[in-house]
Design a protein around this motif. Structure first.
Motif, PDB file in Angstrom:
ATOM      1  N   UNK A  67     -13.407  -6.000 -10.469  1.00  0.00           N
ATOM      2  CA  UNK A  67     -12.296  -5.184 -10.954  1.00  0.00           C
ATOM      3  C   UNK A  67     -10.975  -5.894 -10.727  1.00  0.00           C
TER       4      UNK A  67
ATOM      5  N   UNK B 223       1.866  -8.816 -17.316  1.00  0.00           N
ATOM      6  CA  UNK B 223       2.067  -7.675 -18.190  1.00  0.00           C
ATOM      7  C   UNK B 223       1.158  -6.516 -17.783  1.00  0.00           C
TER       8      UNK B 223
ATOM      9  N   UNK C 132      -5.223   1.914 -10.881  1.00  0.00           N
ATOM     10  CA  UNK C 132      -5.380   0.459 -10.944  1.00  0.00           C
ATOM     11  C   UNK C 132      -4.174  -0.220 -11.580  1.00  0.00           C
TER      12      UNK C 132
ATOM     13  N   UNK D 270      -3.910 -10.775  -4.211  1.00  0.00           N
ATOM     14  CA  UNK D 270      -2.948  -9.754  -3.781  1.00  0.00           C
ATOM     15  C   UNK D 270      -3.517  -8.363  -4.011  1.00  0.00           C
ATOM     16  N   UNK D 271      -4.185  -8.186  -5.166  1.00  0.00           N
ATOM     17  CA  UNK D 271      -4.790  -6.881  -5.472  1.00  0.00           C
ATOM     18  C   UNK D 271      -5.873  -6.545  -4.465  1.00  0.00           C
TER      19      UNK D 271
ATOM     20  N   UNK E 201      -6.086  -7.519  -1.404  1.00  0.00           N
ATOM     21  CA  UNK E 201      -5.548  -7.136  -0.094  1.00  0.00           C
ATOM     22  C   UNK E 201      -4.878  -5.774  -0.189  1.00  0.00           C
ATOM     23  N   UNK E 202      -4.291  -5.486  -1.343  1.00  0.00           N
ATOM     24  CA  UNK E 202      -3.696  -4.165  -1.552  1.00  0.00           C
ATOM     25  C   UNK E 202      -4.759  -3.080  -1.482  1.00  0.00           C
ATOM     26  N   UNK E 203      -5.935  -3.386  -1.997  1.00  0.00           N
ATOM     27  CA  UNK E 203      -7.017  -2.396  -2.018  1.00  0.00           C
ATOM     28  C   UNK E 203      -7.916  -2.526  -0.796  1.00  0.00           C
ATOM     29  N   UNK E 204      -7.505  -3.337   0.159  1.00  0.00           N
ATOM     30  CA  UNK E 204      -8.253  -3.498   1.411  1.00  0.00           C
ATOM     31  C   UNK E 204      -9.643  -4.078   1.217  1.00  0.00           C
TER      32      UNK E 204
ATOM     33  N   UNK F 154      -1.741 -18.287 -11.222  1.00  0.00           N
ATOM     34  CA  UNK F 154      -1.109 -16.970 -11.061  1.00  0.00           C
ATOM     35  C   UNK F 154      -2.148 -15.854 -11.066  1.00  0.00           C
TER      36      UNK F 154
ATOM     37  N   UNK G 174     -10.685  -8.868 -13.108  1.00  0.00           N
ATOM     38  CA  UNK G 174     -10.424  -8.468 -14.481  1.00  0.00           C
ATOM     39  C   UNK G 174      -8.987  -7.985 -14.635  1.00  0.00           C
ATOM     40  N   UNK G 175      -8.499  -7.189 -13.675  1.00  0.00           N
ATOM     41  CA  UNK G 175      -7.115  -6.706 -13.736  1.00  0.00           C
ATOM     42  C   UNK G 175      -6.151  -7.879 -13.762  1.00  0.00           C
TER      43      UNK G 175
ATOM     44  N   UNK H  53       0.170  -2.813 -19.299  1.00  0.00           N
ATOM     45  CA  UNK H  53       0.347  -1.895 -20.420  1.00  0.00           C
ATOM     46  C   UNK H  53       0.115  -0.471 -19.927  1.00  0.00           C
TER      47      UNK H  53
ATOM     48  N   UNK I  13      -1.721  -8.411 -20.995  1.00  0.00           N
ATOM     49  CA  UNK I  13      -1.967  -6.978 -21.110  1.00  0.00           C
ATOM     50  C   UNK I  13      -2.818  -6.580 -22.300  1.00  0.00           C
TER      51      UNK I  13
ATOM     52  N   UNK J 226       0.832  -1.205   0.000  1.00  0.00           N
ATOM     53  CA  UNK J 226       0.000   0.000   0.000  1.00  0.00           C
ATOM     54  C   UNK J 226       0.868   1.257   0.000  1.00  0.00           C
TER      55      UNK J 226
ATOM     56  N   UNK K 115      -3.824 -15.738  -7.729  1.00  0.00           N
ATOM     57  CA  UNK K 115      -2.935 -15.150  -6.718  1.00  0.00           C
ATOM     58  C   UNK K 115      -2.882 -13.635  -6.864  1.00  0.00           C
ATOM     59  N   UNK K 116      -2.774 -13.198  -8.121  1.00  0.00           N
ATOM     60  CA  UNK K 116      -2.695 -11.750  -8.338  1.00  0.00           C
ATOM     61  C   UNK K 116      -3.989 -11.067  -7.892  1.00  0.00           C
TER      62      UNK K 116
ATOM     63  N   UNK L  96      -3.659  -9.006 -16.881  1.00  0.00           N
ATOM     64  CA  UNK L  96      -2.215  -8.941 -16.739  1.00  0.00           C
ATOM     65  C   UNK L  96      -1.562 -10.314 -16.931  1.00  0.00           C
ATOM     66  N   UNK L  97      -2.189 -11.367 -16.429  1.00  0.00           N
ATOM     67  CA  UNK L  97      -1.549 -12.680 -16.506  1.00  0.00           C
ATOM     68  C   UNK L  97      -1.966 -13.451 -17.748  1.00  0.00           C
TER      69      UNK L  97
END
Lengths: 367, 752
Positions: free
Chosen positions: B334, A226, A71, B321-322, B324-327, B314, B337-338, A228, B347, A46, B317-318, B342-343
Motif C-alpha cells: 500500500x 501529487x 491514505x 516516510x509513509x 514510518x507515519x503508519x508505524x 523520491x 503504491x501510494x 488527487x 496522481x 502522526x 523516500x515517500x 503520487x510521485x
C-alpha cells in the motif's frame, strides 16, 4: 508572523482563520504528542494526520477536518515530511484549499502565508518587489526589497500555500523551480540569496477539470508530489460533509438557529450528484448534465443560502420553498441549455419520486 | 508454539514473512520430523521437490484415477512457508510428510455432504482462509503481510512469533466458532492432522515440527483421544488418485484457488522474499523500497512514460516516510503504491493500473524437473516442447511459423493436434486462419488448467498424435453437420493425421449421401476444395477426397433449386452466404463438369419463380458476372423481376440479391451501373414512386462510404450508357437533374 489589524477583536471578524478556530485542538494534540517532530514542525506527522482526520486525544475530541480516504492525507503529510512540495489536485469542492489550510496550521501554526495565483500574478509577487522610494534614495539594498509571502516563508521556515497554481502563467510558475530544487531564492540585484530554513515547504492546489488553466511544465511537475482529492464516494458521505460545513458557516455568519437540516440537504446532494454523474443514483435512468460542475462546494452554498432565506424570511426551517430558488440558481448557469436539463430532471425524476412533490412544485413555480 | 515435543508453526499461506519465520524457527528447533498441512496422498511425490530442476510456482495435482475432471491443485510459490519447510527438511534428509485429509477423500466427500458444508461455511470463509489478514484489517493494517511484519518486529524476529500467533488464533477461533460452528469437513481435517501428529510422535523421541495454517493451531494442540478422532473419520473412503507436480503461474496464485488461501500480489511477495527475507541480514528497508520503485519506473518507461531516476529516489523516500507515519517497520504494498502514484504517476491512477498486472501479479511460470514422472501425454508434450524449443509461458505471445521449414511444420502440427484434444495452448489468429500461405501466426499462452485438459485427453490415447486422431474421430461421431465434418478433415490434415483424415473422408462420404440439407453440403465443400488445391505440402488421401467433393458437387447441382424454394428471409440469407462460399470455391476445383453443372443449377434457379427472390437475384448476378447472360438478357430479367405485379417485398429482396452487397462493383462496373440506371429511367412515374422503398432498402445495406461514392458517380453523370442512349450527355447539367439530387441524397440515406 502575519499581523492582523484587528487581532484584538476576533469576534467581529467575518471569518476566523483555522489557527484561531482550532487553537484548542492543536494545543490538546501538541500536549500529548510524544512522537518525533521534523525540524520546524509544530506537530509530529502522526499528530498532523490525527488533527486532519479527527479522533480522540487524551479525552478531548478532535473534529475531523477532512472526511474521506485516510491514505490520501497520510500521503500528503509524508510528502511534506520528505521535503517534497505537495500539489493537491481535484475538481471544485473537493476540499483542496481546506486541506491545505489545515495542513499549514497543523505543521507551521499559521495558514497565512498565502499567494492566490491568478492570470495577473507576475514574478514580483512570487519572488520579491521593490520599494521604489527607498530604491531611488539608497540604491539597491535589502531595506529597499519588499519580500513576498514566499520569501517570508523561506526565512521563517513555514509552509507557503499557493492557491490555484495553474491559473498563473506558465513562465511565472517556473519561477518556483529554483526554489523547489535549490531551496534558495537568488537575488541577483544584490548578489545575494535567501536560503530556506528547515520547515519551509509549499502546498499548491489546482483544479484539474477547469477551463483556461496553464498546464504545469514537466520540470515543475516533477518537483511536486501529487495527491488527487476525489469527490465523496456516496450520498451519505457527501451529505455529512455538506451538513457539517453548512452548520459551521451558518454559525460563523451568526445566522438565526433553525431546525435540523439533514433531510433537506440530503435531497440537494442527491439532485447534484445525479445531475453531475448524468444518471440516477440507482443507475437506471440516464440524465443530461448541466454546464456547471455542481460540486460539493456548490451544494454547501445552496445550503447556506437557503438557511439565510429560511431564517430571515421563511418559516424558520429549511423547506422546499427556500431550497427551490437556491437550487435553480446553482444549476442554471447557462439560461438555455441548463434550463432544459433542469426541466427534464424535474419531469422525469422528481415528479415520480415519492415524497418529493413539494420540491417539484416549488421548483416549477420558480422556473 | 511448543506443546510437549511438538512445535506448532502457524503460518499465513503464501506469506513471505511466515516463510522466513518458519525457516528461522526450524533452524532453531532442529526437529526430527516435519509435518506440513497438505493432502496426505501427495506424500509420494514430495521428495521430487528437492531436485534442482524444480522452479516454483508449482502445484501438486491430485486427480481421480477414473475421472480426471475431479482434480485438486495445491499450489506453492518460492515464498510459500510450506515450500520452504519442505525444502528445509529435504535438504537435511529429515522425514517430511503432509498430514491433511487425503485429497481423494475430498472427491468422495464432494459427492455426499461436502457441498452443504461449503455453503454454510462460506460466511466465515475469509476468516478461515486468511485469519491473519482478518486480524490485520481489524487492526487497521492494509494486509496480512504488514501485520506479520509488525508482529515479527515486536517479538524480536525469533520463533517466539508463533506463540503470539497461536494466542491470537485461540482468541479469534473461540469468538468465530460461537457464531459459525466448525463444519463437519473441517472437523475431519483437524482430526486427521491430530492422528498424524501422534503417529509421528510415536516414531521419534525427539522434537517434531508442524507447519500449518495459523487457523488450525488451536485445534491441534489439545490432546483429543485418538479414539474420538478415529470415530470422526470412520466411514470416509478415498477415491483412487494419481498425484504429480505441474507448473503453476503467478496469475493463478493471485486468484483464490484449490487449497484455500489465494493471495493477491505474487509479484510483490516475491520481491519481498528475494529482496528482504532471503538476505534480511544485509538488506535495509530503503533498499527494498528503492529496488521496487525502480521496477515500477522501468515498467512505466516501457509504457512510454518518462520516469527519471530522481523520481525513483523520491518515491522510495515517500514510501519510507509513509511507512514510518503508519508505524510499519517496512513499507508495504500500500505504501509503495501510494508513493508511486503520487510521485511517478502525478496522481494519475490509470498509469498504475496499466502496469498493475506485470508489477503486482507477475508473469512467472514454474518448471518441473525432468525426473518427475509425468502423465504420458504431459511427458510427450514435454518431449515435443524440448525438440521444438517451445517454452510454455504465462504471458501471451505471438508465434510466427514458417511452414516451409521442417521445425515450422512440426510446430504447426503440434499446435493443431493440441487443438484437437482441446488443449488450446495456441490459437491461430483469425486474420491468418485458412489463408493458403506458408506462414501461420499463433497466439500462445500456457495456463495451468491445460494440465488437467491433458489428463482428460488421456482417454483418447497416450501420445499426442494418437490422442488427437482419436479425438477427431470422436468429435465426428458426435457431429452430424457436414460442414463441421469437413472442417475436422481439414484440421486433421493440418495436424498431419493422415490416417484419421482418411477415415473421416469415408465417414463424410456416407454422411453426405444421407443428408438432405443442401446448405450444409454447400458449406462443406469450400474447406475441402482448399485442401485439394493448396494442401499438397502434406500427404493427402487425394483420390478419396476428390471423389467425395465431386460427389457433393453433383448433389448440390441436383438439389439446389428445390432447396431454394419456400424459404423465409433468414434462411434465404444463410443460403445465399453458403452459395457465395461455394461459388468462390468452385474455380478451385478440378474438372470442368463441376463449374458447368453449377452454372446450370444457377440458371435453373434464376428462372424458377417459386424459389426465393433473394437467391434468384443472386443467381442472375453470378451468371451475368460470368458472362453467361448478356446485358440485354440481364436487363430483361431485371425489369421482369421488378415489374409492378411482383410484391414489393419480393422485388426488394431480388434487387438485394442481385446487387449482392457489392457497391464497389456497382460503382466501378459501368455496364452493371447503366443496366440498373436504364431500368430506373424507363419506369413510369407511378411505378417509380412505388419502387422507391425497394431501392432504398437495397442500397441501405451498403455502408456510408459506398453510398457516398455512388452519389458522386451519379452527380458526375459521365458514365457510359450502353443500353439506353436516351440520356444525353448534357443531361447532367440540366436544371431538373440538379434539382433531383437532394432527393437522391435522401434515398441513399446520406442526408442525415
Amino acid at each position: 508572523m502575519v499581523k492582523s489589524s484587528n487581532s484584538s477583536d476576533d469576534t467581529r471578524q467575518l471569518r476566523c482563520t483555522a489557527e484561531v478556530l482550532y487553537a484548542h485542538e492543536i494545543e490538546a494534540i501538541a500536549a500529548s504528542d510524544t512522537k518525533s517532530r521534523p525540524e520546524g514542525w509544530r506537530l509530529s506527522p502522526q499528530a498532523v494526520v490525527t488533527y486532519i482526520m479527527g479522533g480522540k486525544v487524551r479525552g478531548s475530541e478532535i473534529t475531523p477536518k477532512y472526511v474521506g480516504n485516510r491514505r490520501l492525507i497520510e500521503t500528503a503529510v509524508a510528502t511534506l515530511a520528505t521535503d517534497r512540495a505537495l500539489l493537491l489536485l481535484g475538481v471544485p469542492g473537493t476540499a483542496k484549499s481546506w486541506v491545505s489550510e489545515h495542513l499549514a496550521v497543523a505543521i507551521s501554526g499559521s495558514s497565512q502565508r498565502l499567494i492566490q495565483c491568478t492570470a495577473g500574478t507576475d514574478e514580483n509577487q512570487i519572488r520579491y518587489g521593490w520599494n521604489y522610494a527607498m530604491l531611488l534614495a539608497k540604491g539597491p539594498s535589502r531595506e529597499a526589497l519588499v519580500p513576498s509571502p514566499l520569501m517570508r516563508s523561506m526565512e521563517e521556515g513555514t509552509l507557503l500555500r499557493l492557491e490555484e497554481l495553474t491559473r498563473m502563467g506558465s513562465d511565472v510558475q517556473d519561477t518556483l523551480i529554483t526554489v523547489l530544487s535549490e531551496k534558495a531564492l537568488p537575488i541577483p540585484e544584490l548578489n545575494d540569496s535567501v536560503h530556506a530554513r528547515r520547515g519551509f515547504n509549499i502546498i499548491a492546489t489546482a483544479n484539474n477539470r477547469d477551463k483556461g488553466v496553464n498546464e504545469l511544465s514537466s520540470a515543475l511537475k516533477r518537483r511536486f508530489n501529487v495527491v488527487v482529492l476525489p469527490l465523496p464516494n456516496s450520498v451519505d458521505e457527501e451529505t455529512a460533509i455538506v451538513v457539517r460545513r453548512v452548520n459551521e458557516i451558518g454559525t460563523g455568519l451568526q445566522l438565526p438557529q433553525i431546525a435540523p437540516i439533514d433531510k433537506e440537504i440530503a435531497r440537494v446532494v442527491t439532485i447534484f450528484r445525479e445531475m453531475r454523474e448524468g444518471q440516477t443514483l440507482n443507475g437506471k435512468q440516464k440524465l443530461k448534465s448541466p454546464t456547471g460542475t455542481l460540486s460539493t462546494a456548490e451544494a454547501i452554498s445552496v445550503g447556506v443560502g437557503a438557511w439565510a432565506e429560511a431564517a430571515h424570511f421563511g418559516s424558520g426551517a429549511l423547506d422546499a420553498i427556500t431550497l427551490s430558488a437556491n437550487i435553480v440558481g446553482a444549476v442554471i448557469k447557462d439560461p438555455v441549455q441548463d434550463k432544459i436539463v433542469m426541466q427534464e430532471y424535474l419531469e422525469s425524476v422528481m415528479r415520480e419520486r415519492s415524497g418529493w412533490r413539494d420540491l417539484y412544485d416549488a421548483i416549477r413555480e420558480v422556473m | 508454539m511448543k506443546s510437549g515435543r511438538t512445535h506448532f508453526l502457524g503460518i499465513r499461506h503464501h506469506g513471505p514473512g511466515s516463510a522466513a519465520s518458519v525457516v528461522a524457527a526450524l533452524d532453531a528447533i532442529n526437529p526430527h520430523i516435519v509435518l506440513i498441512e497438505g493432502p496426505a496422498d501427495a506424500n509420494s511425490v514430495l521428495a521430487y521437490a528437492a531436485n534442482s530442476g524444480m522452479h516454483p510456482p508449482l502445484a501438486i495435482l491430485v486427480h481421480d484415477q477414473d475421472d480426471p475432471v475431479r482434480a485438486s491443485f495445491f499450489p506453492f510459490a518460492d515464498f510459500s512457508p510450506e515450500w520452504q519447510a519442505l525444502q528445509w527438511a529435504l535438504r537435511r534428509q529429515i522425514p517430511v510428510r503432509f498430514i491433511d485429509l487425503p485429497a481423494g477423500q475430498r472427491f468422495s466427500l464432494r459427492e455426499n455432504k461436502f457441498e452443504a458444508d461449503e455453503a454454510s461455511a462460506s460466511n466465515s470463509d475469509f476468516l478461515r482462509r486468511d485469519p491473519l489478514s482478518a486480524l490485520a484489517e481489524a487492526a487497521g493494517e492494509s494486509d496480512g503481510e504488514s501485520w506479520w511484519n509488525g508482529l515479527v518486529e515486536q517479538s524480536g524476529g525469533g520463533p517466539e512469533v508463533f506463540s503470539a500467533i497461536a494466542e491470537a488464533m485461540s482468541a479469534l477461533r473461540s469468538e468465530v466458532e460461537k457464531q459459525y460452528p466448525l463444519s463437519h469437513h473441517e472437523a475431519q481435517r483437524e482430526a486427521h492432522m491430530r492422528l498424524e501428529i501422534s503417529q509421528a510422535l510415536r516414531e521419534t523421541q525427539e522434537d517434531i515440527a508442524v507447519v500449518c495454517g495459523a487457523w488450525h493451531v488451536p485445534a491441534l494442540t489439545p490432546l483429543v483421544p485418538a479414539k474420538q478422532d478415529r470415530e470422526l473419520l470412520k466411514g470416509t473412503k478415498s477415491a483412487k488418485v494419481i498425484v504429480t507436480w505441474v507448473p503453476w503461474t503467478d496469475s493463478r496464485l493471485a486468484a483464490a484457488s484449490g487449497y484455500g488461501a489465494g493471495i493477491i500480489s505474487p509479484g510483490w511477495y516475491r520481491h519481498l522474499w528475494h529482496e528482504f527475507y532471503v538476505r534480511s541480514s544485509t538488506r535495509q528497508p530503503v533498499e527494498v523500497a528503492a529496488c521496487w520503485q525502480s521496477k515500477v519506473a522501468s515498467l512505466l518507461r516501457e509504457e512510454g512514460q518518462l520516469t527519471s531516476s530522481a523520481s525513483v529516489i523520491e518515491s522510495a523516500r515517500l514510501a519510507l516516510a509513509l511507512a514510518s507515519l503508519r508505524n510499519h517497520p517496512l513499507p508495504g504494498l500500500a505504501e509503495m503504491q501510494d508513493a508511486s502514484l503520487s510521485v511517478m504517476c502525478h496522481g494519475d491512477s490509470i498509469l498504475l493500473k496499466m502496469i498493475h498486472e506485470r508489477l503486482v501479479i507477475g508473469h512467472a511460470i514454474g518448471e518441473i524437473d525432468e525426473i518427475v514422472p509425468q502423465m504420458p501425454l504431459a511427458e510427450d508434450l514435454r518431449r515435443w516442447q524440448k525438440k521444438l524449443r517451445m517454452k510454455p509461458s504465462a504471458a501471451q505471445e505471438d508465434l510466427s511459423v514458417d511452414l516451409r521449414s521442417e521445425t515450422g511444420l512440426l510446430k504447426s502440427e503440434l499446435l493443431h493436434r493440441l487443438l484437437l484434444i482441446d488443449v488450446p495452448w495456441g490459437r491461430l489468429t483469425e486474420a491468418q486462419a485458412g489463408r493458403g500461405t506458408f506462414r501461420e501466426i499463433w497466439t500462445i499462452v500456457w495456463q495451468p488448467e491445460l494440465s488437467v485438459k491433458l489428463v482428460e485427453a488421456l482417454r483418447f490415447g497416450t501420445t499426442i498424435e494418437q490422442a488427437a486422431g482419436n479425438a477427431a474421430l470422436d468429435a465426428f461421431e458426435k457431429e452430424t453437420s457436414l460442414a463441421r465434418g469437413a472442417e475436422l478433415i481439414s484440421l486433421c490434415l493440418n495436424a498431419n493425421l493422415c490416417e484419421a483424415a482418411e477415415l473421416l473422408t469415408h465417414k463424410l462420404q456416407v454422411l453426405s449421401v444421407n443428408t438432405t440439407d443442401i446448405e450444409q453440403v454447400l458449406r462443406a465443400v469450400p474447406p475441402l476444395a482448399n485442401i485439394l488445391r493448396y494442401g499438397t505440402a502434406r500427404k493427402l488421401p487425394h483420390a478419396a477426397l476428390a471423389k467425395l467433393v465431386s460427389g457433393m458437387c453433383v448433389e448440390i447441382s441436383a438439389g439446389l433449386v428445390t432447396a431454394c424454394r419456400g424459404l423465409n428471409e433468414e434462411v434465404a440469407i444463410a443460403m445465399r452466404d453458403a452459395m457465395r462460399l461455394y461459388d468462390s470455391a468452385v474455380p478451385l476445383l478440378e474438372g470442368p463438369h463441376i463449374s458447368q453443372s453449377w452454372k446450370n443449377a444457377l440458371s435453373e434457379l434464376e428462372a424458377d419463380d417459386a424459389a426465393s427472390a433473394l437467391l434468384r437475384g443472386f443467381a442472375l448476378r453470378r451468371l451475368y458476372d460470368e458472362g453467361s447472360r448478356t446485358e440485354t438478357e440481364a436487363a430483361t430479367r431485371l425489369s421482369r423481376a421488378l415489374s409492378m405485379s411482383v410484391p414489393i417485398l419480393d422485388a426488394g429482396q431480388w434487387l438485394e440479391g442481385f446487387l449482392n452487397q457489392s457497391a464497389q462493383l456497382l460503382v466501378h462496373d459501368t455496364r452493371l451501373f447503366s443496366l440498373i440506371d436504364s431500368w430506373l429511367m424507363e419506369l413510369p412515374e407511378d411505378s417509380f414512386i412505388e419502387l422507391l422503398p425497394v431501392m432504398r432498402r437495397a442500397v441501405g445495406r451498403f455502408d456510408t462510404m459506398e453510398r457516398r461514392r455512388m452519389m458522386e458517380k451519379v452527380k458526375s453523370g459521365t458514365f457510359e450508357d450502353a443500353v439506353s442512349p436516351a440520356i444525353a450527355e448534357g443531361a447532367a447539367m440540366s436544371a431538373a437533374f440538379q434539382k433531383a439530387l437532394p432527393l437522391l441524397n435522401s434515398i441513399l440515406g446520406l442526408d442525415e
